[in-house]
Every structure is written in structure tokens, then in C-alpha cells.
Motif scaffolding. Structure first.
Motif, PDB file in Angstrom:
ATOM      1  N   MET A  94       3.583  16.886  -1.147  1.00 12.39           N
ATOM      2  CA  MET A  94       3.113  15.428  -1.422  1.00 12.39           C
ATOM      3  C   MET A  94       2.665  15.307  -2.525  1.00 12.39           C
ATOM      4  SD  MET A  94       4.746  13.445   0.924  1.00 12.39           S
ATOM      5  CE  MET A  94       3.717  12.172   0.366  1.00 12.39           C
ATOM      6  N   ASP A  95       1.770  16.169  -2.904  1.00 11.21           N
ATOM      7  CA  ASP A  95       0.841  16.150  -4.301  1.00 11.21           C
ATOM      8  C   ASP A  95       1.799  15.724  -5.467  1.00 11.21           C
ATOM      9  OD1 ASP A  95      -1.604  16.309  -5.259  1.00 11.21           O
ATOM     10  OD2 ASP A  95      -0.662  17.797  -6.851  1.00 11.21           O
ATOM     11  N   PRO A  96       2.687  15.996  -6.063  1.00 10.97           N
ATOM     12  CA  PRO A  96       3.392  15.364  -7.143  1.00 10.97           C
ATOM     13  C   PRO A  96       4.006  13.945  -7.135  1.00 10.97           C
ATOM     14  CG  PRO A  96       4.941  17.273  -5.953  1.00 10.97           C
ATOM     15  CD  PRO A  96       3.580  17.107  -5.535  1.00 10.97           C
ATOM     16  N   TYR A  97       4.517  13.793  -5.876  1.00 11.38           N
ATOM     17  CA  TYR A  97       4.836  12.404  -5.504  1.00 11.38           C
ATOM     18  C   TYR A  97       3.773  11.218  -5.434  1.00 11.38           C
ATOM     19  CZ  TYR A  97       8.981  14.793  -4.304  1.00 11.38           C
ATOM     20  OH  TYR A  97      10.207  15.501  -4.363  1.00 11.38           O
ATOM     21  N   VAL A  98       2.513  11.736  -5.001  1.00 10.05           N
ATOM     22  CA  VAL A  98       1.331  10.835  -5.060  1.00 10.05           C
ATOM     23  C   VAL A  98       0.704  10.738  -6.468  1.00 10.05           C
ATOM     24  CG1 VAL A  98      -1.230  10.882  -4.072  1.00 10.05           C
ATOM     25  CG2 VAL A  98       0.558  11.359  -2.483  1.00 10.05           C
ATOM     26  N   ASN A  99       0.658  11.653  -7.056  1.00  8.22           N
ATOM     27  CA  ASN A  99       0.252  11.702  -8.275  1.00  8.22           C
ATOM     28  C   ASN A  99       1.074  10.732  -9.138  1.00  8.22           C
ATOM     29  OD1 ASN A  99      -2.295  13.163  -8.082  1.00  8.22           O
ATOM     30  ND2 ASN A  99      -0.965  15.129  -8.625  1.00  8.22           N
ATOM     31  N   ALA A 100       2.311  10.763  -8.949  1.00  2.24           N
ATOM     32  CA  ALA A 100       3.476  10.088  -9.732  1.00  2.24           C
ATOM     33  C   ALA A 100       3.352   8.675  -9.659  1.00  2.24           C
ATOM     34  CB  ALA A 100       4.821  10.705  -9.650  1.00  2.24           C
ATOM     35  N   LEU A 101       3.421   8.474  -8.182  1.00  7.35           N
ATOM     36  CA  LEU A 101       3.262   7.001  -7.924  1.00  7.35           C
ATOM     37  C   LEU A 101       2.008   6.268  -8.254  1.00  7.35           C
ATOM     38  CD1 LEU A 101       4.832   7.112  -4.460  1.00  7.35           C
ATOM     39  CD2 LEU A 101       5.896   6.068  -6.246  1.00  7.35           C
ATOM     40  N   TYR A 102       0.980   6.924  -8.254  1.00  6.03           N
ATOM     41  CA  TYR A 102      -0.663   6.682  -8.628  1.00  6.03           C
ATOM     42  C   TYR A 102      -0.502   6.001 -10.101  1.00  6.03           C
ATOM     43  CZ  TYR A 102      -5.510   6.262  -9.119  1.00  6.03           C
ATOM     44  OH  TYR A 102      -6.735   5.693  -9.282  1.00  6.03           O
ATOM     45  N   VAL A 104       2.279   4.822 -11.427  1.00  6.93           N
ATOM     46  CA  VAL A 104       3.263   3.729 -11.536  1.00  6.93           C
ATOM     47  C   VAL A 104       2.675   2.317 -11.755  1.00  6.93           C
ATOM     48  CG1 VAL A 104       4.907   2.546 -10.588  1.00  6.93           C
ATOM     49  CG2 VAL A 104       5.042   4.905 -10.340  1.00  6.93           C
ATOM     50  N   PRO A 105       2.970   1.500 -12.892  1.00 12.60           N
ATOM     51  CA  PRO A 105       2.476   0.369 -13.337  1.00 12.60           C
ATOM     52  C   PRO A 105       3.100  -0.761 -12.141  1.00 12.60           C
ATOM     53  CG  PRO A 105       4.226   0.885 -14.921  1.00 12.60           C
ATOM     54  CD  PRO A 105       3.998   2.062 -14.006  1.00 12.60           C
ATOM     55  N   PHE A 106       2.650  -0.898 -11.008  1.00 13.92           N
ATOM     56  CA  PHE A 106       3.081  -1.577 -10.121  1.00 13.92           C
ATOM     57  C   PHE A 106       3.143  -3.258 -10.490  1.00 13.92           C
ATOM     58  CE2 PHE A 106       1.944   1.928  -7.361  1.00 13.92           C
ATOM     59  CZ  PHE A 106       3.101   2.005  -6.831  1.00 13.92           C
ATOM     60  N   TRP A 125       1.810  -8.671   0.717  1.00 16.97           N
ATOM     61  CA  TRP A 125       1.252  -7.542   1.778  1.00 16.97           C
ATOM     62  C   TRP A 125       1.857  -6.154   1.105  1.00 16.97           C
ATOM     63  CZ3 TRP A 125       2.755  -7.752   7.774  1.00 16.97           C
ATOM     64  CH2 TRP A 125       2.257  -6.390   8.383  1.00 16.97           C
ATOM     65  N   VAL A 126       3.169  -6.254   0.739  1.00 22.84           N
ATOM     66  CA  VAL A 126       3.546  -5.065   0.350  1.00 22.84           C
ATOM     67  C   VAL A 126       2.931  -4.583  -1.050  1.00 22.84           C
ATOM     68  CG1 VAL A 126       5.519  -3.655  -0.867  1.00 22.84           C
ATOM     69  CG2 VAL A 126       5.789  -5.013   1.235  1.00 22.84           C
ATOM     70  N   ILE A 127       2.892  -5.282  -2.010  1.00 23.79           N
ATOM     71  CA  ILE A 127       1.914  -5.126  -3.153  1.00 23.79           C
ATOM     72  C   ILE A 127       0.524  -4.648  -3.057  1.00 23.79           C
ATOM     73  CG2 ILE A 127       1.546  -5.942  -5.492  1.00 23.79           C
ATOM     74  CD1 ILE A 127       3.941  -7.653  -5.462  1.00 23.79           C
ATOM     75  N   VAL A 128      -0.157  -5.549  -2.043  1.00 26.70           N
ATOM     76  CA  VAL A 128      -1.522  -4.946  -1.821  1.00 26.70           C
ATOM     77  C   VAL A 128      -1.461  -3.550  -1.054  1.00 26.70           C
ATOM     78  CG1 VAL A 128      -3.781  -5.446  -0.311  1.00 26.70           C
ATOM     79  CG2 VAL A 128      -2.438  -7.436  -1.580  1.00 26.70           C
ATOM     80  N   PHE A 129      -0.665  -3.353  -0.148  1.00 31.02           N
ATOM     81  CA  PHE A 129      -0.524  -1.975   0.240  1.00 31.02           C
ATOM     82  C   PHE A 129      -0.593  -0.754  -1.158  1.00 31.02           C
ATOM     83  CE2 PHE A 129       2.487   1.375   1.206  1.00 31.02           C
ATOM     84  CZ  PHE A 129       1.449   2.358   2.205  1.00 31.02           C
ATOM     85  N   MET A 130       0.528  -1.322  -2.026  1.00 35.69           N
ATOM     86  CA  MET A 130       0.673  -0.120  -2.789  1.00 35.69           C
ATOM     87  C   MET A 130      -0.255   0.102  -3.984  1.00 35.69           C
ATOM     88  SD  MET A 130       3.821   0.884  -1.905  1.00 35.69           S
ATOM     89  CE  MET A 130       4.248   1.774  -3.739  1.00 35.69           C
ATOM     90  N   PHE A 131      -1.067  -1.186  -4.136  1.00 36.35           N
ATOM     91  CA  PHE A 131      -2.123  -1.084  -5.063  1.00 36.35           C
ATOM     92  C   PHE A 131      -3.323  -0.078  -4.451  1.00 36.35           C
ATOM     93  CE2 PHE A 131      -0.372  -3.985  -7.879  1.00 36.35           C
ATOM     94  CZ  PHE A 131      -1.123  -3.862  -9.104  1.00 36.35           C
ATOM     95  N   ALA A 132      -3.553  -0.467  -3.004  1.00 38.53           N
ATOM     96  CA  ALA A 132      -4.816   0.213  -2.287  1.00 38.53           C
ATOM     97  C   ALA A 132      -4.589   1.593  -1.983  1.00 38.53           C
ATOM     98  CB  ALA A 132      -5.244  -0.845  -1.159  1.00 38.53           C
ATOM     99  N   VAL A 133      -3.279   1.947  -1.439  1.00 37.07           N
ATOM    100  CA  VAL A 133      -3.185   3.100  -0.628  1.00 37.07           C
ATOM    101  C   VAL A 133      -3.441   4.557  -1.522  1.00 37.07           C
ATOM    102  CG1 VAL A 133      -0.702   3.523  -1.253  1.00 37.07           C
ATOM    103  CG2 VAL A 133      -1.601   4.286   0.902  1.00 37.07           C
TER     104      VAL A 133
END
Length: 253
Positions: A94-102, A104-106, A125-133
Motif C-alpha cells: 500500500m505504501d507507494p499508492y498512499v504516497n502517490a495519492l497523497y 495528487v492535487p484533488f 462527501w467524497v472530496i472531503v474524504f479524499m482530502f482528509a484520509v
């Protein structure tokens, strides 16, 4: 007693700096009358937005999106971060995917999310989730990875099982990291909502903001921005208070 004095001193400094910023703004507004509205005009605009334009309902709708998105981020982020911290395979996977998504300019992807989820509560809801997770995942992961080796070795010496070590050693060590991640996550959640509201600009806060911007009434724009700033300060502060009430020990010991 010393803590109370330090807290009073800090509050005094913060209040003093706030008064200073207010004074600077008033002087700037008096100097550039046509460019900056005076505080009384901003207050009048806010009262109008509350009484005539549904500002309270708009903020309640926004808070619903923030709470839903943030709660979902907590439910997903803490278990995933913990799993990455205690399981080597999950970490490597998971580490490379978490770092890559972190990184990402959502904010740039909000139009795509609008196409997929519409302009209502779901897209917020979805965008708040993507910013916060991601701050929650990363902080939880770091907490699990930095669990004290000496305590883990003591647990091993008593032939403690994996679940016992997670429950009795790793999770207590995790709590300050998790709460720090929650504070970062709630701040980013508010940021994600604001970005969405500005781009959607159909209903809610975004709709009110768009109407005042289209009329070139800066006082109404500033009143909304200030209200969002208060929200952005209040929610992390609330989590900070919870943090201080829960964590009474020194995590470094």
C-alpha cells in the motif's frame, strides 16, 4: 499553576495579534475605500446572508458533508494505517499508492468528481474524504512503526501473541499519532469542502459566494471567507482539546 499562566499568556498573545490584524485592516480599508469594505459593511453583509440567503442552512449542509467525509476517512484511515504499520506485506503493497495519492492535487480533479457524483451532498462527501484520509493513514502508520522496541521485546519475552502486542503496546503508543492525524485531517477536510463549494457554486455556501462575487460586492465575499476561517479554526481546536484531555502522559517516555 505554571500551565495556567502559560495558557493565559498564549491566549493574550493570540488575542493581541488578532486585534493588531483587525487594526491593520481598518487602516487599509480607510486608505483604500473603494477596494476594501469597512468592517461594519462586512457585518451587515453577513447579517443579510443569515437572514435572507440561508447562510445557516448552507453551513449546516456543509458541516454535514464535513462530518460524513471525515467520519468515513477515520473509519478507513485508522485501520489501514495500523495494518500498514504492523504488517510488512500490507506496508509494501500500500505504501507507494498512499504516497502517490497523497500528493495528487484533488482540487484539480473536482470537476471530474462533479461529473461522476453530481453537485449535491455526495460529491462534497467524497472530496472531503479524499482530502482528509491520507494524513490519518500516514500518522497512524508512523505511530505503529515507531512503537517502542523495548516494550515489544518485553512482550516477546512473555510469549505474548500478536494481538496482545497490538492492543497493549502499539495502540496506546498510537493514540497521540492518531489524534495528530485527525487534527490534520479535519483541517484538510474543511479545505476540501471550500474548494468544492467554490467550483460547484450552484447551491449552499458556493451559491451564496458566487452571487456576491458576480455583483462585485466584496463585503459579502469577505464575510463568507471569515466564516469559513472560523470553521477552519474551530474544528482543529476542538480536536486539540480532545487530544489534551485524552493524552495526559508524555508520548516520548
Amino acid at each position: 499553576m505554571l500551565d495556567m499562566e502559560q495558557r493565559s499568556h498564549r491566549i493574550g498573545l493570540q488575542a493581541g495579534f488578532g486585534i493588531f490584524l483587525f487594526a491593520v485592516y481598518v487602516v487599509a480599508a480607510m486608505t483604500f475605500v473603494e477596494q476594501l469594505p469597512m468592517p461594519d459593511l462586512i457585518l451587515d453583509a453577513f447579517v443579510q446572508q443569515v437572514e435572507e440567503e440561508g447562510m445557516i442552512d448552507a453551513f449546516a449542509y456543509a458541516m454535514r458533508a464535513i462530518l460524513l467525509g471525515f467520519f468515513t476517512a477515520v473509519v478507513v484511515g485508522i485501520p489501514l494505517g495500523l495494518a500498514m504499520g504492523v504488517n510488512r506485506f500490507v506496508e509494501e503493497f500500500m505504501d507507494p499508492y498512499v504516497n502517490a495519492l497523497y500528493v495528487v492535487p484533488f482540487a484539480a480533479l473536482v470537476p471530474a468528481f462533479i461529473i461522476w457524483f453530481g453537485t449535491g451532498l455526495q460529491v462534497r462527501w467524497v472530496i472531503v474524504f479524499m482530502f482528509a484520509v491520507f494524513p490519518i493513514i500516514i500518522n497512524t502508520f508512523e505511530g505503529a512503526k515507531t512503537a517502542p522496541d523495548n516494550l515489544l521485546e518485553v512482550a516477546d519475552s512473555f510469549n505474548a501473541g500478536r494481538l496482545f502486542k497490538i492492543k497493549s503496546v502499539i495502540v496506546p503508543h498510537e493514540i497521540p499519532y492518531i489524534l495528530a492525524g485527525l487534527r490534520l485531517g479535519i483541517g484538510r477536510a474543511v479545505k476540501g469542502l471550500v474548494v468544492t463549494e467554490i467550483i460547484v457554486a450552484v447551491s449552499g455556501i458556493g451559491g451564496i459566494l458566487k452571487a456576491w462575487s458576480a455583483a462585485y460586492k466584496l463585503e459579502g465575499v469577505i464575510s463568507i471567507v471569515l466564516a469559513l476561517m472560523v470553521l477552519g479554526i474551530a474544528l482543529p481546536w476542538l480536536l486539540k482539546v480532545i487530544h489534551q484531555r485524552i493524552i495526559w502522559w508524555d508520548p516520548s517516555h
